[in-house]
Design an enzyme around this catalytic site. Sequence first.
Site, PDB file in Angstrom:
ATOM      1  N   HIS A 113       6.099   0.122   5.117  1.00 17.96           N
ATOM      2  CA  HIS A 113       5.136  -0.756   4.447  1.00 17.96           C
ATOM      3  C   HIS A 113       5.494  -0.838   2.974  1.00 17.96           C
ATOM      4  O   HIS A 113       5.881   0.158   2.359  1.00 17.96           O
ATOM      5  CB  HIS A 113       3.709  -0.218   4.599  1.00 17.96           C
ATOM      6  CG  HIS A 113       2.725  -0.894   3.682  1.00 17.96           C
ATOM      7  ND1 HIS A 113       2.335  -2.195   3.850  1.00 17.96           N
ATOM      8  CD2 HIS A 113       2.073  -0.450   2.582  1.00 17.96           C
ATOM      9  CE1 HIS A 113       1.491  -2.534   2.893  1.00 17.96           C
ATOM     10  NE2 HIS A 113       1.315  -1.490   2.111  1.00 17.96           N
ATOM     11  N   CYS A 115       4.206  -2.725  -0.889  1.00 19.20           N
ATOM     12  CA  CYS A 115       3.158  -3.419  -1.632  1.00 19.20           C
ATOM     13  C   CYS A 115       3.732  -4.645  -2.334  1.00 19.20           C
ATOM     14  O   CYS A 115       4.922  -4.932  -2.261  1.00 19.20           O
ATOM     15  CB  CYS A 115       2.523  -2.470  -2.647  1.00 19.20           C
ATOM     16  SG  CYS A 115       1.636  -1.080  -1.893  1.00 19.20           S
ATOM     17  N   HIS A 166      -8.546  -5.161  -0.686  1.00 16.71           N
ATOM     18  CA  HIS A 166      -9.165  -4.709  -1.926  1.00 16.71           C
ATOM     19  C   HIS A 166     -10.507  -5.399  -2.172  1.00 16.71           C
ATOM     20  O   HIS A 166     -11.220  -5.042  -3.109  1.00 16.71           O
ATOM     21  CB  HIS A 166      -8.226  -4.960  -3.101  1.00 16.71           C
ATOM     22  CG  HIS A 166      -6.932  -4.210  -3.004  1.00 16.71           C
ATOM     23  ND1 HIS A 166      -6.860  -2.844  -3.140  1.00 16.71           N
ATOM     24  CD2 HIS A 166      -5.668  -4.629  -2.751  1.00 16.71           C
ATOM     25  CE1 HIS A 166      -5.601  -2.449  -2.990  1.00 16.71           C
ATOM     26  NE2 HIS A 166      -4.859  -3.508  -2.746  1.00 16.71           N
TER      27      HIS A 166
END
Length: 232
Positions: A113, A115, A166
């Site tokens: 993964h 970001c 978020h």
Amino acid sequence: LHDMTVREFVVAQSLTQKPVKGMLTGPVTILNWSFPRKDISRKDQALQLALCLRDEVADLERAGCRVVQMDEPALREGMPLKEQNKDEYLQWAVDAFKLSTAVAKPETSVHTHMCYAEFTDCLDAIMALDADVNSIENARSGNETLEAFKNAGYRKDLGPGTYDIHSPVVPAVNDVQQKLQEFLSCMPPEQLVVNPDCGLKTRKWPETIDALRNMVHATQNVRSQLSLEPTT
């Protein structure tokens, strides 16, 4: 040395018949988000971390884990500013990742993964990681990153984020469905993996469950439109 995550995996796997990921932070990200020693090279420290993570991957497999995710969100941010140092960094970063995951059995699916980042100057290194699936933050972006992966000839499975984790806002089914359709303009359906943008630890249970439920419904709708068989 004792395993770090096996107990959590075993408990989670006992609650479902579907495969549960073993979740680990990769050696380069651990290094970049720590206070490394100054008397040992960053390369050597990354490789030592990889050996520890390699043992954890083996422990997870022995506990029945079939999917292992080795997150490397800090791979890009750790790149040196000086152009002449970038290739060396990326080489040992890739070596550390592969050292930590190469112990996995052929039938084990290895994920990573990453970001939000500008990936265009390190796509060759990302492809060299040889992860079966790469999930990337993408919900707040257009398709520029997906186009970059496509133009680079990326052939592994890719999981661009379908909604912003978020935010406490629960994404509507139609919004997630639209995202998936946009993704499919850049990649074939067999290459697309459906997932949220990132981890869910900042969200409360009700919004997390509702968001994931809507994501699943959106995925089912798109599969039906494409006449695809549901996955198990």
